[in-house]
Design an enzyme around this catalytic site. Structure first.
Site, PDB file in Angstrom:
ATOM      1  N   HIS A   1       0.856  -1.188   0.000  1.00 41.08           N
ATOM      2  CA  HIS A   1       0.000   0.000   0.000  1.00 41.08           C
ATOM      3  C   HIS A   1       0.882   1.224   0.000  1.00 41.08           C
ATOM      4  O   HIS A   1       2.065   1.169   0.324  1.00 41.08           O
ATOM      5  CB  HIS A   1      -0.976  -0.016   1.180  1.00 41.08           C
ATOM      6  CG  HIS A   1      -0.325   0.070   2.533  1.00 41.08           C
ATOM      7  ND1 HIS A   1       0.538  -0.894   3.012  1.00 41.08           N
ATOM      8  CD2 HIS A   1      -0.410   1.016   3.504  1.00 41.08           C
ATOM      9  CE1 HIS A   1       0.940  -0.554   4.223  1.00 41.08           C
ATOM     10  NE2 HIS A   1       0.393   0.608   4.550  1.00 41.08           N
TER      11      HIS A   1
ATOM     12  N   HIS B   1       1.468   3.910   1.771  1.00 46.96           N
ATOM     13  CA  HIS B   1       1.850   4.740   2.909  1.00 46.96           C
ATOM     14  C   HIS B   1       3.381   4.830   2.921  1.00 46.96           C
ATOM     15  O   HIS B   1       4.068   3.889   2.540  1.00 46.96           O
ATOM     16  CB  HIS B   1       1.323   4.158   4.225  1.00 46.96           C
ATOM     17  CG  HIS B   1      -0.101   4.566   4.518  1.00 46.96           C
ATOM     18  ND1 HIS B   1      -0.931   3.869   5.354  1.00 46.96           N
ATOM     19  CD2 HIS B   1      -0.819   5.642   4.072  1.00 46.96           C
ATOM     20  CE1 HIS B   1      -2.110   4.487   5.423  1.00 46.96           C
ATOM     21  NE2 HIS B   1      -2.066   5.548   4.654  1.00 46.96           N
TER      22      HIS B   1
ATOM     23  N   ASP C   1       5.784   4.639   5.024  1.00 46.92           N
ATOM     24  CA  ASP C   1       6.684   3.676   5.666  1.00 46.92           C
ATOM     25  C   ASP C   1       6.762   2.361   4.884  1.00 46.92           C
ATOM     26  O   ASP C   1       7.486   1.449   5.282  1.00 46.92           O
ATOM     27  CB  ASP C   1       6.290   3.434   7.134  1.00 46.92           C
ATOM     28  CG  ASP C   1       4.857   2.950   7.307  1.00 46.92           C
ATOM     29  OD1 ASP C   1       3.986   3.346   6.517  1.00 46.92           O
ATOM     30  OD2 ASP C   1       4.605   2.176   8.253  1.00 46.92           O
ATOM     31  N   HIS C   2       6.045   2.296   3.770  1.00 48.60           N
ATOM     32  CA  HIS C   2       6.105   1.101   2.916  1.00 48.60           C
ATOM     33  C   HIS C   2       6.618   1.410   1.508  1.00 48.60           C
ATOM     34  O   HIS C   2       6.807   0.491   0.726  1.00 48.60           O
ATOM     35  CB  HIS C   2       4.724   0.439   2.833  1.00 48.60           C
ATOM     36  CG  HIS C   2       4.248  -0.096   4.139  1.00 48.60           C
ATOM     37  ND1 HIS C   2       4.239  -1.432   4.448  1.00 48.60           N
ATOM     38  CD2 HIS C   2       3.804   0.539   5.262  1.00 48.60           C
ATOM     39  CE1 HIS C   2       3.792  -1.606   5.681  1.00 48.60           C
ATOM     40  NE2 HIS C   2       3.518  -0.417   6.196  1.00 48.60           N
TER      41      HIS C   2
ATOM     42  N   HIS D   1      -7.596  -1.321   5.164  1.00 46.61           N
ATOM     43  CA  HIS D   1      -6.731  -0.315   5.770  1.00 46.61           C
ATOM     44  C   HIS D   1      -7.228   1.066   5.338  1.00 46.61           C
ATOM     45  O   HIS D   1      -8.191   1.169   4.583  1.00 46.61           O
ATOM     46  CB  HIS D   1      -5.276  -0.569   5.328  1.00 46.61           C
ATOM     47  CG  HIS D   1      -4.257   0.158   6.157  1.00 46.61           C
ATOM     48  ND1 HIS D   1      -4.245   0.129   7.532  1.00 46.61           N
ATOM     49  CD2 HIS D   1      -3.205   0.943   5.802  1.00 46.61           C
ATOM     50  CE1 HIS D   1      -3.233   0.856   7.976  1.00 46.61           C
ATOM     51  NE2 HIS D   1      -2.591   1.368   6.948  1.00 46.61           N
TER      52      HIS D   1
ATOM     53  N   ASP E   1      -0.544  -3.649   5.648  1.00 43.84           N
ATOM     54  CA  ASP E   1      -1.277  -3.196   6.831  1.00 43.84           C
ATOM     55  C   ASP E   1      -2.751  -3.574   6.665  1.00 43.84           C
ATOM     56  O   ASP E   1      -3.312  -3.460   5.576  1.00 43.84           O
ATOM     57  CB  ASP E   1      -1.137  -1.675   6.995  1.00 43.84           C
ATOM     58  CG  ASP E   1       0.284  -1.286   7.396  1.00 43.84           C
ATOM     59  OD1 ASP E   1       1.151  -2.175   7.423  1.00 43.84           O
ATOM     60  OD2 ASP E   1       0.505  -0.097   7.675  1.00 43.84           O
TER      61      ASP E   1
ATOM     62  N   HIS F   1       5.998  -5.402  11.790  1.00 35.37           N
ATOM     63  CA  HIS F   1       5.347  -4.088  11.795  1.00 35.37           C
ATOM     64  C   HIS F   1       4.925  -3.717  13.215  1.00 35.37           C
ATOM     65  O   HIS F   1       3.754  -3.511  13.503  1.00 35.37           O
ATOM     66  CB  HIS F   1       4.119  -4.118  10.854  1.00 35.37           C
ATOM     67  CG  HIS F   1       3.625  -2.752  10.453  1.00 35.37           C
ATOM     68  ND1 HIS F   1       2.656  -2.085  11.154  1.00 35.37           N
ATOM     69  CD2 HIS F   1       3.952  -1.939   9.430  1.00 35.37           C
ATOM     70  CE1 HIS F   1       2.404  -0.918  10.563  1.00 35.37           C
ATOM     71  NE2 HIS F   1       3.183  -0.807   9.520  1.00 35.37           N
TER      72      HIS F   1
END
Lengths: 340, 340
Positions: free
Chosen positions: A62, A64, A66-67, A144, A215, A274
């Site tokens: 996804h 975001h 942090d990914h 998510h 997530d 995570h």
């Protein structure tokens, strides 16, 4: 199959854990896949044997930060290493807009092609075969704040053995034909009889299957996929208690939720990752709380991933955490980057 | 004034050096400035005493990835730390488009305001006073493949001392008036005579001035600024020999070019950074080659920066590399991030 964690922290990096990334390949393969690419993933790769030149595809769960914030730098570094092979980039739609925007505003040109594969929809859907020639890949929609997916990697090329009883029944004497049949080739015997490889080979073993999820606050969405998988890698951002205090807004799973879904699916190996930075500091909350909560709900082989942990899934479906970690035992000390 | 290097490698990170970033503040200040923010800058900051909450402004020299790809993650982490103070982001025009594109495609919302300050033009131009209350900042256009700038930081608030001879000439006897005059306040003496602080204070010392330059193949463009500066921080990507072999395309400076310009400007302290990874590996090329080439052209105080090196510029204009490095001697070992 084997995989290595390059980041196991949720949201922000800490001194011990980077944000999400995982390297994966099938047994003996040169090419590998990266699942997620948080900022600093290329720095982690520098401390492992994984080579950017052998990277076949990046699967983004996804969009975001942090990914995915490590992706532009990783692409730029692969360019500076004169990569020419196309790179598959699979993920939800904003992936392409994100990267093309960054490339346009920062003058990033690449000497290799990007092959975008958009994942979407709600049910598990197979990705095109060319994405990973040795692994079948399917994407399952999760729940998510933004579209998020879990990727199922299934071995595609299974070695098969000749079945002595079948050979005898088919009247194939020991000789050159055996080698060709073993390689899956149909043959014509010296006496003119045709023999199909499929008729004399033992049935293939079960293809190993690993799920790496993004997530997700509804791990039960992976129940169907996980029933036929040997390994589930899934977030366990908090304990139940912290999740209740924070509320459902961030849409993450607790260790208990993930463990309960894995138990319901009967998946024999569960790897949690995570983790909220709050469990990584000295204080009242600890990693042991997450582990304890998961163990209470899940009786299989349970692991809490650390950065650089390497895992190997054997042919019997048993997952091992490798102690001899090439990612930590390179020629330079592991902490060299942070020192002069 | 003091500054610390958070990254000193050109183009890609290596095991020992990250891509560009430098933290800077005036003496005794809580707020600090970041010049450039390559990928992994927030990871470096975790190993130093610099706090994201005290970060006042980020000055981006140019929009190449090795100078700005760490910005989205740094903004996201500051958000997760509940920062509320506005953050100044100064740089050439694509900076805003780059960040707004990333924020829109990755669902990044911030609980604090971004105050974009666009730098442009060709001559040195002053940035608004509010950018750094304790430092005057000016941007000088450089020469690179994309618009690139050097930032000059000049102390704004200079302490002044009372001049005994002037006090005597003005007939100000020792007493409460001295303290107020010292603080710059004008006073009226008991006998009714007004005294202006400026008339009894010694002339202020020279304001210290540090230039931090972006990528640039014409260091002589900084000649005018550097004549009145104590410190020039400038790239020295290659030696002359390697630059000749590569050709002028990448538009970088050699150690000789930078050193010669610093010598022509008479700047007393020169810090080289942004070293090609080829000098950081074992092989025929070494950091010593860069140093030797620079020393041959420059007789001042010369430094080749390492990641985490801290420098302090004293009031006499002498730059010191601090040995007691808080960035390396924290409570956790420096290499902890790369270990379990």
């Amino acid at each position: 199959m084997e995989f290595q964690f390059l980041g196991t922290s949720a949201g922000t990096p800490t001194r011990r854990r980077n944000v999400s990334a995982l390297a994966l390949r099938s047994e003996g393969a040169r090419h590998w896949a990266l699942v997620d690419c948080g900022e600093g993933t290329q720095h982690r790769i520098l401390r492992t044997p994984w080579s950017l030149n052998d990277l076949r595809a990046v699967f983004v769960t996804h969009l975001h930060g942090d990914h995915c914030y490590g992706l532009p730098g990783l692409l730029a570094s692969a360019a500076m290493m004169n990569r020419t092979a196309p790179l598959v980039l699979a993920g939800p739609a904003p992936l392409r807009a994100f990267l093309e925007g960054v490339m346009a505003t920062t003058g990033l040109g690449l000497p290799y092609a990007l092959d975008f594969v958009e994942v979407g929809g709600t049910a598990a859907s197979a990705l095109p075969d060319h994405v990973m020639p040795d692994l079948a890949v399917a994407a399952t929609a999760l729940s998510h704040r933004v579209p998020s997916f879990g990727y199922t990697f299934t071995e595609r090329r299974l070695e098969r053995k000749l079945d002595p009883a079948r050979l005898q029944a088919a009247g194939v004497a020991r000789g050159a034909a055996w080698g060709r049949l073993q390689r899956g080739e149909d043959v014509v015997l010296p006496d003119g009889r045709p023999v199909r490889a499929d008729d004399v080979l033992a049935p293939p073993r079960k293809a190993r299957r690993v799920i790496v999820a993004g997530d997700n606050d509804r791990p039960e969405l992976l129940l169907e996929e996980a029933r036929s998988a040997e390994v589930l890698v899934h977030e366990a951002t908090y304990t139940d208690e912290v999740l209740c205090r924070i509320g459902p807004g961030p849409q993450h799973s607790s260790a208990r939720m993930t463990a309960a879904a894995a138990a319901a699916a009967g998946v024999p190996n569960l790897v949690l990752t995570h983790f909220s930075p709050r469990y990584q500091q000295h204080g009242a909350l600890a990693m042991a709380d997450l582990e304890e909560e998961a163990r209470a709900a899940y009786g299989g082989r349970l692991f809490l991933a650390n950065d650089f942990d390497r895992f190997q899934l054997d042919r019997d479906g048993v997952l091992h955490r490798l102690e001899d970690d090439a990612g930590k035992a390179g020629p330079a000390p592991a902490g060299a980057q942070a020192q002069r």
